[in-house]
Write an enzyme that holds these catalytic residues in place. Sequence first.
Site, PDB file in Angstrom:
ATOM      1  N   GLU A 115      30.370  -8.203  63.817  1.00  0.00           N
ATOM      2  CA  GLU A 115      30.285  -8.774  65.172  1.00  0.00           C
ATOM      3  C   GLU A 115      30.624 -10.264  65.152  1.00  0.00           C
ATOM      4  O   GLU A 115      31.294 -10.773  66.051  1.00  0.00           O
ATOM      5  CB  GLU A 115      28.882  -8.536  65.746  1.00  0.00           C
ATOM      6  N   GLU A 135      24.746  -0.016  62.882  1.00  0.00           N
ATOM      7  CA  GLU A 135      23.421  -0.244  63.465  1.00  0.00           C
ATOM      8  C   GLU A 135      22.737   1.061  63.871  1.00  0.00           C
ATOM      9  O   GLU A 135      21.524   1.206  63.755  1.00  0.00           O
ATOM     10  CB  GLU A 135      23.530  -1.151  64.704  1.00  0.00           C
TER      11      GLU A 135
HETATM   12  C1  LIG Z   1      22.268  -7.473  65.594  1.00  0.00           C
HETATM   13  C2  LIG Z   1      23.067  -6.607  64.659  1.00  0.00           C
HETATM   14  O1  LIG Z   1      23.956  -5.861  65.430  1.00  0.00           O
HETATM   15  C3  LIG Z   1      22.153  -5.731  63.902  1.00  0.00           C
HETATM   16  C4  LIG Z   1      22.610  -5.519  62.500  1.00  0.00           C
HETATM   17  O2  LIG Z   1      23.487  -6.134  61.975  1.00  0.00           O
HETATM   18  S1  LIG Z   1      21.699  -4.352  61.639  1.00  0.00           S
HETATM   19  C5  LIG Z   1      22.389  -4.387  60.022  1.00  0.00           C
HETATM   20  C6  LIG Z   1      23.689  -3.656  59.946  1.00  0.00           C
HETATM   21  N1  LIG Z   1      24.086  -3.562  58.570  1.00  0.00           N
HETATM   22  C7  LIG Z   1      23.836  -2.491  57.845  1.00  0.00           C
HETATM   23  O3  LIG Z   1      23.304  -1.494  58.306  1.00  0.00           O
HETATM   24  C8  LIG Z   1      24.247  -2.562  56.401  1.00  0.00           C
HETATM   25  C9  LIG Z   1      23.087  -2.121  55.535  1.00  0.00           C
HETATM   26  N2  LIG Z   1      23.408  -2.243  54.133  1.00  0.00           N
HETATM   27  C10 LIG Z   1      24.168  -1.347  53.486  1.00  0.00           C
HETATM   28  O4  LIG Z   1      24.675  -0.396  54.045  1.00  0.00           O
HETATM   29  C11 LIG Z   1      24.339  -1.550  52.025  1.00  0.00           C
HETATM   30  O5  LIG Z   1      23.211  -2.256  51.551  1.00  0.00           O
HETATM   31  C12 LIG Z   1      25.629  -2.325  51.666  1.00  0.00           C
HETATM   32  C13 LIG Z   1      26.840  -1.443  51.966  1.00  0.00           C
HETATM   33  C14 LIG Z   1      25.698  -3.614  52.436  1.00  0.00           C
HETATM   34  C15 LIG Z   1      25.583  -2.678  50.155  1.00  0.00           C
HETATM   35  O6  LIG Z   1      25.369  -1.511  49.424  1.00  0.00           O
HETATM   36  P1  LIG Z   1      25.081  -1.580  47.849  1.00  0.00           P
HETATM   37  O7  LIG Z   1      26.069  -2.461  47.216  1.00  0.00           O
HETATM   38  O8  LIG Z   1      24.950  -0.168  47.392  1.00  0.00           O
HETATM   39  O9  LIG Z   1      23.697  -2.327  47.674  1.00  0.00           O
HETATM   40  P2  LIG Z   1      22.258  -1.936  48.237  1.00  0.00           P
HETATM   41  O10 LIG Z   1      21.397  -1.559  47.098  1.00  0.00           O
HETATM   42  O11 LIG Z   1      22.329  -1.021  49.392  1.00  0.00           O
HETATM   43  O12 LIG Z   1      21.801  -3.356  48.802  1.00  0.00           O
HETATM   44  C16 LIG Z   1      21.594  -4.452  47.932  1.00  0.00           C
HETATM   45  C17 LIG Z   1      20.411  -5.227  48.450  1.00  0.00           C
HETATM   46  O13 LIG Z   1      20.793  -5.825  49.687  1.00  0.00           O
HETATM   47  C18 LIG Z   1      19.828  -5.521  50.672  1.00  0.00           C
HETATM   48  N3  LIG Z   1      20.514  -5.436  51.964  1.00  0.00           N
HETATM   49  C19 LIG Z   1      21.679  -4.811  52.241  1.00  0.00           C
HETATM   50  N4  LIG Z   1      22.005  -4.998  53.524  1.00  0.00           N
HETATM   51  C20 LIG Z   1      21.029  -5.750  54.055  1.00  0.00           C
HETATM   52  C21 LIG Z   1      20.799  -6.282  55.347  1.00  0.00           C
HETATM   53  N5  LIG Z   1      21.650  -6.100  56.368  1.00  0.00           N
HETATM   54  N6  LIG Z   1      19.671  -6.986  55.539  1.00  0.00           N
HETATM   55  C22 LIG Z   1      18.800  -7.209  54.536  1.00  0.00           C
HETATM   56  N7  LIG Z   1      18.973  -6.736  53.302  1.00  0.00           N
HETATM   57  C23 LIG Z   1      20.077  -6.013  53.068  1.00  0.00           C
HETATM   58  C24 LIG Z   1      19.239  -4.190  50.239  1.00  0.00           C
HETATM   59  O14 LIG Z   1      17.971  -3.977  50.810  1.00  0.00           O
HETATM   60  C25 LIG Z   1      19.186  -4.369  48.742  1.00  0.00           C
HETATM   61  O15 LIG Z   1      18.053  -5.149  48.454  1.00  0.00           O
HETATM   62  P3  LIG Z   1      17.252  -4.926  47.084  1.00  0.00           P
HETATM   63  O16 LIG Z   1      18.230  -5.215  45.997  1.00  0.00           O
HETATM   64  O17 LIG Z   1      16.122  -5.873  47.180  1.00  0.00           O
HETATM   65  O18 LIG Z   1      16.819  -3.497  47.089  1.00  0.00           O
END
Ligand SMILES: C[C@H](O)CC(=O)SCCNC(=O)CCNC(=O)[C@H](O)C(C)(C)COP(=O)(O)OP(=O)(O)OC[C@H]1O[C@@H](n2cnc3c(N)ncnc32)[C@H](O)[C@@H]1OP(=O)(O)O
Length: 760
Positions: A115, A135
Amino acid sequence: MARAGVVMEVGSDGVAVITMSNPPVNALGPSIFAGLKEKYKEAMKRNDVKAIVLTGDGGKFSGGFDINVFAEVHKTGDVSILPDDSINLLASTIEDANKPSVAAIQGLALGGGLELAMCCHARISTPDAQLGLPELTLGVIPGFGGTQRLPRLVGLPKAVEMMLVSGHTLLSKSIRAKEGTEYGLVDATTSPENLLIVSRRWALEIAEGSKPWISSLKRTDKLTSLSEARKILHVSGKHAPNMPQNQVCLDAIEEGIVFGGYAGLLKVSAFTFTSAVLCTSFGVRVFVRPVLSYIMPHQKEARLFKEIILTTTARSLVHAFFAERATSKVPNVSDVGLKSSHIRKVAVIGGGLMGSGIATALILNGLLVILKEIDSTLLQRGIKTITANLEGLMKKGSLTLDKKNEALTLLKGVLDYSEFKEVDMVIEAVIEKVPLKQSIFNEIENICPRHCILATNTSTIDLNIVGERTKSQDRIVGAHFFSPAHVMPLLEIVRTEKTSPQVILDLMTVGKIIKKVPIVVGNCTGFAVNRTFFPYNQAAQMLLHLGVDLYRIDRVISNFGMPMGPFQLQDVAGYGVALAVKPIFASSFEGRTFETDLLELMVQSGRNGKANGKGYYLYQSGSKPKPDPSIQTVIDESRKRTLITSGVKPVSVSDQEIVEMIFFPVVNEACRVMDEGVVVRSSDIDVASILGMGFPKYRGGLVFWADTIGSSYIYSKLKKLEDAYGRFFTPSKYLEERAANGLPLSSANSTPSQALQARL
Ligand SMILES: C[C@H](O)CC(=O)SCCNC(=O)CCNC(=O)[C@H](O)C(C)(C)COP(=O)(O)OP(=O)(O)OC[C@H]1O[C@@H](n2cnc3c(N)ncnc32)[C@H](O)[C@@H]1OP(=O)(O)O
């Protein structure tokens, strides 16, 4: 940059490079927002800055808004801690600034990250960067303008496809930047080395007027007519039972289409509305809506966001997100400074359904596989199954022909152990016969190198018994895959008291390489997953024997959110394993199993489930399973033979009672599994139930769901069921104590259970 923050460097070319850093994924937390505002303010003021490049540190743009803040909102109920940055920062400060911004994307731009990139005036990316708005997989909707900007950049059908969740795993579809260029989300791709060079130049060219200065929110060229849009939104909304976030997201998109994206961000006036309506050509309906709803599509998005984040679905999905990540934190394994060994070559013993599936998963992810069978017919059959598995993935579009061929080059079939001298890991996947497994382990211990991990795919047998005839107890570990092993995402890693931490860590690493979620559990009959879920089928069978219609039971359980009901699941899995493990469970869990001859009678009447087209249902390829009325004779005979129901009138139960009678015994067994320290933490059962058994993710997993109901309610229900139907329902000590003290079942959530700590 080690600490979370934002830095800015201004080059002699007049480009300010603003870099966000919050390892590991540059999540957008409060310090990043504060940093962005500060640096943008400075960049706008400085006369030597002509344009801005926004990027992320450590090879990643951003993984989106910091999900820890969602967890905090769920803990406190306080939505005011969510930033209102969609208007202040993204629109006013970045998109509407008088200096252009270009997003330089590497690695990933997800959620709030994308975004942020979409409010820049162009996006340059490395080709493989992952772009998406996931999301909805967390039960919320995009909250920084994604519902408005994505449709304007890629068109409504693609935007809807990228945002909405579907399927049992609730995935939304992210894309690679390469595809992003086709849809107009990305302006150009380049190598990581050139990313900043190209982005700087692009930003300057926008500033100088030789490249277009585009505000996504002002665009209308990719939007269809309102009636077309409504058709798309209506069809998309239909596929969303149990997922309120889909409809809420569609509502936010529709609001923006009706009133115009840009108008929503400006001060509301008749002029802005009219111009938005005219430039988008979206009909007269605008003028018949109540005046208040005219106010800002983004307010709509932001308002809906703050409402939806408090739903049980969002709480459950955010819990599931962190629960899945917590599985990789295993006390005395992941926290003692061990480094994973390099596992390159794996031998799989047995080319049956499980062995072939495991081999498929390994070669698909670049590991060399030696597949061993006892004769060439069985070996050929195994290789054929692996090839068919790969072709199946090709048909689904998830594998190319090149990748399939590449995977097959990593596979070698053998009939003896000569190749085992060089393997790093063996996974035994033969039938569940103790003497056979024991003699295999005895043989491979002598042939394989000393470092080789000796794993068994047994789903039930005690690992100490499997390895009884070896001296290598420290290398013996369970690698319990779920069928079909190349598809199911769970890997249950079973350790004994003697399994070395290094072996556990290495198997966890292999699990991650082959894209499984590994959960580490202790050794007991059925381990964590099959043990927790053994009462599931048995409770369904008990209900059937109490006179409840089997198809109704399946329907109720499917409506609860399981991919299929327990009887159809038995058909799909086949009855072989269930019959083989029946006496094992009966002797290990004496008195708390439901004894019936139903499966034996099914087999005697020529029914083997889906495998021979005839089980509780009739199966014909290409059509849905059909109920089989002739099953009634088998059921009648089984009811006659079963003590619990002979001479009893059919019970009358509500749908809710069916759910309770089936799932409360499962929760009860989960309590014993937690109490005995079979799992590291209760949320591991949540993950296992979702990924191994298909428990609905939007309910957060078995224990999380149970806690939404309450330990005392579950206890009191089980007590009543025990009085009516016996020990199958007797509440466990753990459940009784939790209920008596008004505690949730998951209070050991983030720390290892006491029993486990005592063991370690
Ligand atoms: C207002 C907005 O519209 C709302 C949003 O943005 S909501 C968030 C949208 N983003 C997401 O859903 C992405 C979520 N994350 C993921 O899908 C995956 O973590 C990723 C593809 C980024 C990385 O994957 P990968 O490399 O396998 O690592 P993964 O083990 O999942 O994550 C590594 C660390 O980052 C953290 N992390 C990943 N994304 C995060 C996020 N958005 N916020 C906080 N922590 C996050 C994980 O909790 C993990 O922490 P840990 O090591 O303490 O357990």
